[in-house]
Structure formats: C-alpha cells, structure tokens
Design an enzyme around this catalytic site. Structure first.
Site: not given
Ligand code: AMP
Ligand code: ZN
Length: 111
Positions: A98, A91
């Site tokens: 992060h 996912g």
């Molecule tokens: P993952 O799916 O583990 O790669 O998590 C990526 C996360 O980043 C998701 O929960 C998104 O909602 C979040 N995300 C993507 N772009 C941004 C943004 N510009 N600011 C804050 N969160 C973000």
C-alpha cells in the site's frame, strides 16, 4: 489471501471510506490519519509489499502510482508524499502492499 485486511477491503467484504478505484487499484482514507490528508492506495491483488509488487506485477504498480497521483492532485495543492513502508523495521504493519498519500495542505485550505 486469507485474513488479509486489505484483501477484504479490496473485495468490499469490510467497509472503508473509498476515495476512488480502477480495475486494478483501490484508494481509501486511512483509519488513523497522521496528516490532514492521509489516503491509502492498494493493488486489488495481494502482494506483500511494494518490492514484491514491483517484481511480480508492474501493471498493478503503475496503476497504483497513477491513481495515487491523480487523487493527490485532486485533494492537495500538488505537494504531497507517496510512501511505502516496507518491512517491520520500516514501520510496515499491514502486509499487503500500500502507498500512503499524505499532505499537510488540503486544496480547499489554499486561498
Ligand atoms: P503501514 O504501517 O505502512 O503498514 O500502514 C498501515 C496503515 O493502514 C496505517 O496507517 C493504518 O492506520 C491503516 N489501516 C489499518 N487498518 C485499516 C482499515 N481497516 N481501514 C483503513 N486504514 C487502515
Ligand atoms: Zn492482501
């Protein structure tokens, strides 16, 4: 890294709702929260995922976990998750390491 959205957030080139930061890490609210508390913690240096972060930069990894834990104890009851999606099938959608801090129970909701 060019075109990495989290590098741009770390460099303050694009906005985010910042929660806290250290010299090595930055925490900000997830743009699409999946829990009442959903905060992301990133290293300010680009690494593709937590496995690469662990292999390449333990100082950043430790700092990320320490900042995440501190924030979690501030905003939640102390019951929280710190998760790292690693790879497409798990996912991961943003390929800058992060941790997701998630909790169902914000501190202020507890009587
Ligand atoms: P993952 O799916 O583990 O790669 O998590 C990526 C996360 O980043 C998701 O929960 C998104 O909602 C979040 N995300 C993507 N772009 C941004 C943004 N510009 N600011 C804050 N969160 C973000
Ligand atoms: Zn990056």
């Amino acid at each position: 890294m060019i075109d990495c959205i989290f590098c741009k957030i770390a460099a303050k080139e694009i906005p985010a709702k910042i929660v806290a930061e250290t010299e090595l890490s930055l925490a900000f609210w997830d743009i699409a929260p999946k829990q009442p508390i959903h905060i992301l913690v990133i290293p300010k240096q680009h690494h593709e995922n937590v496995a690469e972060l662990a292999a390449e930069a333990t100082d950043y990894l430790v700092d990320l976990v320490q900042l995440g834990s501190r924030i979690a104890s501030d905003v939640s009851t102390g019951s929280f998750r710190l998760t790292f999606n690693t790879g497409v099938e798990a996912g991961q959608t943003v390929f800058h390491a992060h941790g997701h801090i998630t909790s169902t129970t914000p501190k202020e909701q507890v009587a």
